[in-house]
Design a protein around this motif. Structure first.
Motif, PDB file in Angstrom:
ATOM      1  N   LEU A 149       0.233  -1.501  -0.101  1.00  0.00           N
ATOM      2  CA  LEU A 149      -0.134   0.307   0.129  1.00  0.00           C
ATOM      3  C   LEU A 149       0.926   1.333  -0.020  1.00  0.00           C
ATOM      4  O   LEU A 149       0.669   2.414  -0.917  1.00  0.00           O
ATOM      5  CB  LEU A 149      -0.941   0.163   1.360  1.00  0.00           C
ATOM      6  N   HIS A 150       1.803   1.281   0.990  1.00  0.00           N
ATOM      7  CA  HIS A 150       2.500   2.542   1.264  1.00  0.00           C
ATOM      8  C   HIS A 150       3.961   1.901  -0.420  1.00  0.00           C
ATOM      9  O   HIS A 150       3.817   3.628  -0.968  1.00  0.00           O
ATOM     10  CB  HIS A 150       4.605   1.936   1.635  1.00  0.00           C
ATOM     11  N   ALA A 151       3.101   1.425  -1.521  1.00  0.00           N
ATOM     12  CA  ALA A 151       3.983   1.843  -2.819  1.00  0.00           C
ATOM     13  C   ALA A 151       3.598   2.627  -3.794  1.00  0.00           C
ATOM     14  O   ALA A 151       3.769   3.141  -4.564  1.00  0.00           O
ATOM     15  CB  ALA A 151       4.303   0.212  -3.338  1.00  0.00           C
ATOM     16  N   LEU A 152       2.086   2.592  -3.747  1.00  0.00           N
ATOM     17  CA  LEU A 152       1.280   2.094  -4.173  1.00  0.00           C
ATOM     18  C   LEU A 152       0.918   4.202  -3.546  1.00  0.00           C
ATOM     19  O   LEU A 152      -0.653   4.565  -3.890  1.00  0.00           O
ATOM     20  CB  LEU A 152      -0.384   1.542  -4.258  1.00  0.00           C
ATOM     21  N   GLY A 153       1.206   4.569  -2.713  1.00  0.00           N
ATOM     22  CA  GLY A 153       1.004   6.388  -1.910  1.00  0.00           C
ATOM     23  C   GLY A 153      -0.154   6.519  -1.166  1.00  0.00           C
ATOM     24  O   GLY A 153      -0.769   7.166  -0.904  1.00  0.00           O
ATOM     25  N   VAL A 154      -0.355   4.677  -0.611  1.00  0.00           N
ATOM     26  CA  VAL A 154      -1.761   4.676   0.328  1.00  0.00           C
ATOM     27  C   VAL A 154      -1.129   5.522   1.905  1.00  0.00           C
ATOM     28  O   VAL A 154      -0.304   3.893   2.224  1.00  0.00           O
ATOM     29  CB  VAL A 154      -2.344   3.855   0.212  1.00  0.00           C
ATOM     30  N   ASN A 155      -1.395   6.464   2.575  1.00  0.00           N
ATOM     31  CA  ASN A 155      -0.184   6.089   3.179  1.00  0.00           C
ATOM     32  C   ASN A 155      -0.622   6.128   4.916  1.00  0.00           C
ATOM     33  O   ASN A 155      -1.130   6.636   5.565  1.00  0.00           O
ATOM     34  CB  ASN A 155      -0.399   7.445   3.906  1.00  0.00           C
ATOM     35  N   VAL A 433       7.134   3.814 -16.702  1.00  0.00           N
ATOM     36  CA  VAL A 433       6.541   2.961 -17.649  1.00  0.00           C
ATOM     37  C   VAL A 433       4.714   4.044 -17.608  1.00  0.00           C
ATOM     38  O   VAL A 433       3.994   3.930 -16.319  1.00  0.00           O
ATOM     39  CB  VAL A 433       5.689   2.026 -17.512  1.00  0.00           C
ATOM     40  N   VAL A 434       4.720   5.233 -18.892  1.00  0.00           N
ATOM     41  CA  VAL A 434       3.028   5.369 -18.803  1.00  0.00           C
ATOM     42  C   VAL A 434       2.385   4.491 -19.850  1.00  0.00           C
ATOM     43  O   VAL A 434       2.712   5.214 -21.202  1.00  0.00           O
ATOM     44  CB  VAL A 434       3.817   6.990 -18.772  1.00  0.00           C
ATOM     45  N   ALA A 435       1.259   4.935 -19.903  1.00  0.00           N
ATOM     46  CA  ALA A 435       0.240   3.905 -20.339  1.00  0.00           C
ATOM     47  C   ALA A 435      -0.785   5.202 -21.036  1.00  0.00           C
ATOM     48  O   ALA A 435      -1.158   5.619 -19.902  1.00  0.00           O
ATOM     49  CB  ALA A 435      -0.543   2.956 -20.012  1.00  0.00           C
ATOM     50  N   ARG A 436      -1.071   5.190 -22.254  1.00  0.00           N
ATOM     51  CA  ARG A 436      -1.783   6.679 -22.782  1.00  0.00           C
ATOM     52  C   ARG A 436      -3.447   5.952 -21.859  1.00  0.00           C
ATOM     53  O   ARG A 436      -4.179   6.629 -22.065  1.00  0.00           O
ATOM     54  CB  ARG A 436      -2.118   6.894 -23.661  1.00  0.00           C
ATOM     55  N   ALA A 448       4.973   4.383  -7.104  1.00  0.00           N
ATOM     56  CA  ALA A 448       5.792   3.909  -6.978  1.00  0.00           C
ATOM     57  C   ALA A 448       6.915   3.792  -7.452  1.00  0.00           C
ATOM     58  O   ALA A 448       8.240   3.448  -6.485  1.00  0.00           O
ATOM     59  CB  ALA A 448       5.387   1.891  -7.222  1.00  0.00           C
ATOM     60  N   PHE A 449       7.689   4.205  -8.543  1.00  0.00           N
ATOM     61  CA  PHE A 449       9.029   4.939  -8.559  1.00  0.00           C
ATOM     62  C   PHE A 449       9.503   5.506  -8.036  1.00  0.00           C
ATOM     63  O   PHE A 449      10.416   5.669  -7.562  1.00  0.00           O
ATOM     64  CB  PHE A 449       8.521   5.779 -10.217  1.00  0.00           C
ATOM     65  N   GLU A 450       8.316   6.850  -6.870  1.00  0.00           N
ATOM     66  CA  GLU A 450       9.348   7.863  -6.630  1.00  0.00           C
ATOM     67  C   GLU A 450       9.782   7.387  -5.067  1.00  0.00           C
ATOM     68  O   GLU A 450      10.294   7.702  -4.428  1.00  0.00           O
ATOM     69  CB  GLU A 450       7.920   8.962  -6.331  1.00  0.00           C
ATOM     70  N   ARG A 451       8.731   6.026  -4.820  1.00  0.00           N
ATOM     71  CA  ARG A 451       9.294   5.520  -3.343  1.00  0.00           C
ATOM     72  C   ARG A 451      10.484   4.783  -3.155  1.00  0.00           C
ATOM     73  O   ARG A 451      11.090   4.668  -2.543  1.00  0.00           O
ATOM     74  CB  ARG A 451       7.754   5.385  -3.011  1.00  0.00           C
ATOM     75  N   ARG A 453      12.998   5.219  -5.675  1.00  0.00           N
ATOM     76  CA  ARG A 453      13.235   6.603  -5.894  1.00  0.00           C
ATOM     77  C   ARG A 453      14.313   6.917  -4.175  1.00  0.00           C
ATOM     78  O   ARG A 453      15.512   6.867  -3.981  1.00  0.00           O
ATOM     79  CB  ARG A 453      13.689   7.686  -7.010  1.00  0.00           C
ATOM     80  N   ASN A 454      13.580   6.994  -3.284  1.00  0.00           N
ATOM     81  CA  ASN A 454      13.495   7.406  -2.301  1.00  0.00           C
ATOM     82  C   ASN A 454      14.186   7.059  -1.179  1.00  0.00           C
ATOM     83  O   ASN A 454      15.359   6.333  -1.268  1.00  0.00           O
ATOM     84  CB  ASN A 454      12.949   8.311  -1.255  1.00  0.00           C
ATOM     85  N   LEU A 455      13.885   5.500  -1.143  1.00  0.00           N
ATOM     86  CA  LEU A 455      14.005   4.413  -0.391  1.00  0.00           C
ATOM     87  C   LEU A 455      16.040   3.408  -0.695  1.00  0.00           C
ATOM     88  O   LEU A 455      16.218   3.551  -0.104  1.00  0.00           O
ATOM     89  CB  LEU A 455      13.231   3.077  -0.478  1.00  0.00           C
ATOM     90  N   ALA A 456      15.314   3.931  -1.790  1.00  0.00           N
ATOM     91  CA  ALA A 456      17.265   3.141  -1.948  1.00  0.00           C
ATOM     92  C   ALA A 456      18.583   4.584  -2.142  1.00  0.00           C
ATOM     93  O   ALA A 456      19.535   4.014  -1.779  1.00  0.00           O
ATOM     94  CB  ALA A 456      17.278   3.481  -4.302  1.00  0.00           C
ATOM     95  N   LYS A 457      18.346   5.126  -1.496  1.00  0.00           N
ATOM     96  CA  LYS A 457      19.258   6.295  -0.751  1.00  0.00           C
ATOM     97  C   LYS A 457      18.940   5.959   0.765  1.00  0.00           C
ATOM     98  O   LYS A 457      20.539   6.100   1.111  1.00  0.00           O
ATOM     99  CB  LYS A 457      18.560   8.034  -0.232  1.00  0.00           C
TER     100      LYS A 457
END
Ligand code: ZN
Length: 677
Positions: A149-155, A433-436, A448-451, A453-457
């Motif tokens: 859920l956190h990966a989906l931005g569900v806090n 990945v972005v789909a129209r 999930a991408f931003e997360r 990127r953050n956790l890899a730090k």
């Protein structure tokens, strides 16, 4: 979209996107100096005595002609600039570009705009996530579900991320913090006045409605009550906003086993592994008491109720990319009821805002390429240098500071890094990945991408080249753990700045913004960090006390101000911003008088150069807002209502009294004038 801010000191609390092309073209073709003078004049109300209400004097004309539109919570100069330019941002997204990242941003926007397709899919795109929630059988399985859920931005439950190591600002460590609420602040769950009780009832009805939309036949009152009760338990464990302003209250680095001991019922190793975080031994636990409260709440809540809580948060976090009934229902509570916004904004504006929030550097790159004016950066750097010079003089002359603290303060000032415009290195979206035809999937993958990127730090050194705002943002910030001041390209616009305009207005606008951000390094929170961004006491005890006494004067002053109805400004919550506003305008005025103002004697529209610096500052804050939005801001936001960002500051300044020849007993002349910087 909300941009979650951690320890950033921003200028204003709205995050808006602003392309530059339109406004630069308009301003330049309209002969900048004359147009700027006309804009200043039109915004004013000369029938008001500046010594009685300076904000009304400087902004009265603008306020009278700019009521809050039905699809806004507030309408001010920030939003005005943004709105004039949203059309250009939209054009960029609707035009085919050759750059791959820009095309992805366009695809994101197109999918967001495809409302019939979103409606046709119904809740189908959420089914896999709902099934995972349904499949929860015991508390032992929580770590994997929560990580998903956190990966989906569900806090839900808490926040977990990489953050700067406060004791070693060049390193990054794991960080866990309170979270998991839906209402804007813990107080919304705890206050017992009639308005708060009503609001909670309305909230419960909203949760029930959303759960019913998700599954026809579901959405019983008992389910909503369970969500409210669970969130209330978390709220009780939270540390309040005012206490959190002291960085020491959230500084608790410990070993992972120590965190585990606080929450025996939740396996952190499994959570971190499921989240894809690199292995780590140490973690900062912002609020240890919250972790204990979380453990108790998890232990005493049934699995069914936990599932309901997760379902609610999932649907709430996804509402903007679900069929219109969901989006409208969520808008009705969170925007209409909580913030007084009567109508939904046009879809394209929401999609532009979201694309900027989730793919901002792909979009910002296109803006900068098309429209970043060549004069803005050198002009800003010149003002930054001038303002740093007067700040040093101010520190050197402060009668309340010992030599030891003074030297340390100057070292910190010298170490401040200035950044203007946009990052040197753009973020890479190749892996995105972005789909129209997949609006919800795009949003989930973006989060999930931003997360990732953050956790890899975690465990890696800090990248000081990163920006926390996108280039088109009309805002600015100071970062205490990096000791830098940042001015995105988007704010280098009128009314803040215009190349070739009367320097008094540029200093009153952009100059005071620079002074504001610089002062944040020395406000009630920023002063606890050293020049390298480490949380380290560099004040002698006596100097720290002298600072507190001076700051208390400001806190008491602003606590008297009314935001809306019976809601007052919280002088302690807004202390850092008010200190920054007061220091910022004073520094800008002094820098102006030592620079272009030293020889400037012109009177424009009846205003002297000094008077125009003050008007320039006040006019940045012209704004109408709904009473609900002001109430919400007062409860949750570290910035004071805009009127006081003008009047609260000038009434502390003898320079203002002199510039406008105010009598000693005028409302804009405080008998007990406060001053920190
Ligand atoms: Zn600020």
């Amino acid at each position: 979209m909300k941009l979650t801010q951690y320890r950033l000191h921003v200028l204003a609390f709205t995050f808006v996107s602003l392309p530059l092309a339109g406004i630069l073209a308009t301003a330049q073709s309209a002969a900048p100096p004359r147009a700027a003078a006309a804009a200043m004049r039109d915004a004013m109300d000369r029938t008001i005595d500046p010594c009685t209400n300076f904000y009304a004097f400087a902004c009265g004309g603008w306020l009278a002609h700019n009521p809050v539109p039905a699809d806004r919570q507030r309408w001010g100069r920030f939003q005005e600039v943004q709105d004039r330019n949203y059309a250009v941002l939209r054009r960029i997204l609707e035009t085919k570009g050759s750059d791959a990242d820009r095309r992805k941003a366009s695809d994101y926007y197109a999918a967001c705009m495809a409302e019939p397709a979103i409606d046709a899919k119904g809740v189908m795109p959420l089914q896999a996530d709902l099934a995972q929630i349904d499949g929860l059988k015991s508390r032992d399985e929580l770590p994997e579900l929560v990580a998903r859920l956190h990966a989906l931005g569900v806090n839900v439950l808490f926040r977990f991320r990489a953050d700067t190591d406060r004791r070693n600002a060049s390193a990054q460590i794991a960080d866990v913090d309170q979270g998991g609420l839906s209402l804007p602040d813990r107080e919304y769950y705890l206050k017992t006045d009639a308005r708060s009780v009503d609001l909670r009832d309305t909230y419960a009805a909203h949760v029930q409605r959303m759960l019913g939309l998700l599954r026809p036949g579901a959405g019983r009152a008992a389910e909503a009550a369970a969500v409210s009760a669970f969130e209330r338990t978390l709220a009780e464990g939270e540390l309040d906003r005012v206490k959190r302003r002291d960085p020491a209250t959230t500084d608790h680095q410990m070993r992972l086993e120590q965190l585990q001991a606080l929450t025996p019922g939740f396996d952190w190793k499994r959570y971190a592994a499921a989240a894809g975080a690199p292995a780590f031994q140490r973690i900062n636990v912002n609020v240890p008491d919250f972790m204990k409260a979380l453990d108790r709440a998890l232990g005493s809540t049934s699995i069914d109720d936990l599932k309901t809580y997760f379902r609610w948060h999932l649907v709430h976090a996804s509402a903007s990319m679900l069929p219109k009934t969901f989006e409208e229902a969520d808008f009705d509570f969170f925007n209409r009821t909580l913030a007084g916004q009567q109508e939904q904004p046009p879809r394209w504006r929401e999609c532009v805002v979201q694309t900027d929030a989730l793919m901002g550097e792909a979009l910002g790159k296109a803006f900068v390429e098309e429209a970043f004016g060549p004069q803005a950066k050198p002009d800003m750097l010149k003002m930054v240098r001038a303002i740093k010079t007067v700040m040093k003089q101010d520190i050197d002359a402060a009668p309340w500071m010992s030599e030891e603290t003074r030297r340390a303060a100057n070292r910190k000032l010298e170490a401040v890094v200035d950044r203007i415009g946009y990052p040197d290195k753009w973020r890479d979206y190749r892996a995105r990945v972005v789909a129209r035809d997949d609006a919800l999937g795009n949003m989930q993958r973006a989060r999930a991408f931003e997360r990732r990127r953050n956790l890899a730090k975690i465990g890696r050194p800090v990248d000081r080249g990163e920006w926390d705002m996108t280039p088109p943002t009309v805002n600015a910030y100071y970062s205490p753990d990096r000791n830098n001041i940042n001015f995105p390209a988007g704010i280098l616009q009128p009314p803040f700045y215009l190349a070739g305009r009367d320097a008094a207005l540029n200093y009153g606008g952009a100059g005071a913004v620079i002074g504001h951000e610089l002062t944040h390094g020395f406000d009630d929170e920023g002063r606890h960090y050293d020049g390298q961004g480490n949380l380290r006491e560099w004040w002698t005890e006596a100097d720290g006390k002298a600072f507190e006494t001076r700051a208390s004067c400001i806190a008491d002053q602003y606590s008297e101000y009314v935001a809306a109805g019976d809601a007052k400004i919280n002088g302690r919550l807004t202390l850092g911003e008010n200190v920054a506003d007061n220091g910022g305008l004073r520094l800008a005025l002094l820098a102006y008088l030592a620079g272009p103002g030293a020889t400037e004697k012109s009177v424009i529209d009846g205003l002297t150069p000094e008077q125009r610096v003050f008007v320039g500052w006040a006019q940045v804050w012209c704004e109408n807002a709904t009473p609900e939005a002001e109430r919400l801001k007062a409860a949750t936001n570290p910035h004071s209502s805009n009127m006081y960002r003008a009047n609260g500051v000038v009434s502390n300044m003898p320079e203002f009294q002199k510039a406008f020849s105010c009598r000693g007993d005028a409302p804009m002349v405080r008998q007990n004038a406060c001053r920190v910087w």
